[in-house]
Design an enzyme around this catalytic site. Structure first.
Site, PDB file in Angstrom:
ATOM      1  CE  LYS A  67      39.571   9.166 -14.008  1.00  0.00           C
ATOM      2  NZ  LYS A  67      40.945   9.177 -14.532  1.00  0.00           N
ATOM      3  CD  GLN A 125      44.053  11.122 -13.977  1.00  0.00           C
ATOM      4  OE1 GLN A 125      43.185  10.409 -13.485  1.00  0.00           O
ATOM      5  NE2 GLN A 125      43.926  11.634 -15.193  1.00  0.00           N
ATOM      6  CG  ASP A 159      42.752   3.782 -16.910  1.00  0.00           C
ATOM      7  OD1 ASP A 159      41.563   4.128 -17.071  1.00  0.00           O
ATOM      8  OD2 ASP A 159      43.622   4.515 -16.407  1.00  0.00           O
TER       9      ASP A 159
END
Ligand code: NDP
Length: 280
Positions: free
Chosen positions: A53, A97, A120
């Site tokens: 990422k 995460q 997200d």
């Protein structure tokens, strides 16, 4: 029929090129889109995801910050970090995460992220907006799949889409996005009876179950579009999808490979969401 391969890597590269131009434009206006990624613990898979990422952020000229903590940190400590990032003018997107260590409640953590920085798309505020069909941050994997379908010119109106998997990250938002685009949607999961009889009705079949090679040609209607979200290891330790690719390819009109299908699109959509947050 032999299905055409949907090249996720190529579509992602094209999209990243466009995003890079948007980032250049924003920089000229004095805004550098910034993503903060929080990693708690040292799970090797999570470390790889986070590295990828960050690499993608740098590639398109974005600012990215990796905040790494030992797995022993308290929930309160993590919530304080997020509160600071919520206020940070240089950070437009915050990603925690997952999975988190057991003593930290992921739902509480996700809810603490400012919905305007929730790149997200997991915050209940954004989930709710997706359900009522308002502009929101949408989870990256389903969003990437919609981009791929647009790329091949697949009109979803009136099509029967079958989604296998009902996770909050993939299956549920996937079905909702398809419904919002006028598809007729069926969700399947581990308790679904006679799965192949349902999947064989699908014009669009999306598998997000995490079971290597489970979806054989018997599950697929001739000419269906097949999207394989699965990222699994086969008995030789090789990365593979949910779909038995070589067999299903003979029946599908379009099919995504693993690797090189949905995966590259997921990261690209994270960049797209962060750029969108910076614009807002
Ligand atoms: P989850 O484990 O959270 O969900 C899996 C879903 O599949 C569940 O709803 C489960 O049903 C259902 N399921 C499992 N086995 C079967 C089966 N044999 N038949 C029918 N349904 C089944 O996984 P995720 O949604 O997080 O991820 C799914 C897969 O996608 C994984 O391989 C993951 O690695 C991959 N992934 C890939 C991404 C990418 O970028 N390519 C991004 C995110 C995930 P039930 O609810 O009843 O348990």
């Amino acid at each position: 029929m032999v299905g055409q391969i949907i090249d996720g890597k190529a579509i992602a590269t094209k999209k990243k090129r466009e995003l890079s131009q948007t980032v250049d434009g924003l920089k000229k206006e004095g805004v550098t889109p910034g993503l903060a990624v929080i990693l708690v613990g040292n799970d090797p898979a999570s470390q790889t995801y986070v590295r990828n990422k960050q690499k993608a952020c740098v590639e398109i000229g974005m600012h990215s910050e990796l905040i790494q903590y030992d797995e022993t940190i308290t929930e309160e400590f993590l919530l304080n970090t997020i509160a600071e990032l919520n206020e940070d003018k240089n950070i437009h997107g915050i990603l925690v995460q997952l999975p988190l260590p057991n003593h930290i409640n992921p739902n509480k953590v996700i809810k603490s992220i400012d919905p305007r920085k929730d790149v997200d798309g997991f915050h209940p505020y954004n989930v709710g907006k997706l359900v009522i069909g308002e502009e929101s941050f949408v989870p990256c994997t389903p969003l990437g799949i919609i981009e791929m379908l647009e790329e091949i010119g697949f009109d979803l109106t009136g099509k029967h889409a079958v989604v296998i998997g009902r996770s909050t990250i993939v299956g549920k938002p996937m079905g909702q996005l398809l419904l919002n685009k006028n598809a007729t949607v069926t969700y399947c999961h581990s308790k679904t009876k006679d799965l192949p009889s349902i999947t064989r009705q699908a014009d669009l079949l999306i598998s997000a179950i995490g079971q290597p090679y489970e979806i054989t040609a018997d599950y697929v209607k001739e000419g269906a579009v097949v999207i394989d979200v699965g990222m699994n290891r086969n008995e030789h330790g090789k990365l593979c999808g949910d779909v038995l690719f070589d067999e299903v390819k003979q029946k599908a009109s379009y099919i995504t490979p693993v690797p090189g299908g949905v995966g590259p699109m997921t990261i690209t959509m994270l960049l797209a969401n962060t750029v969108k947050a910076a614009k807002l």
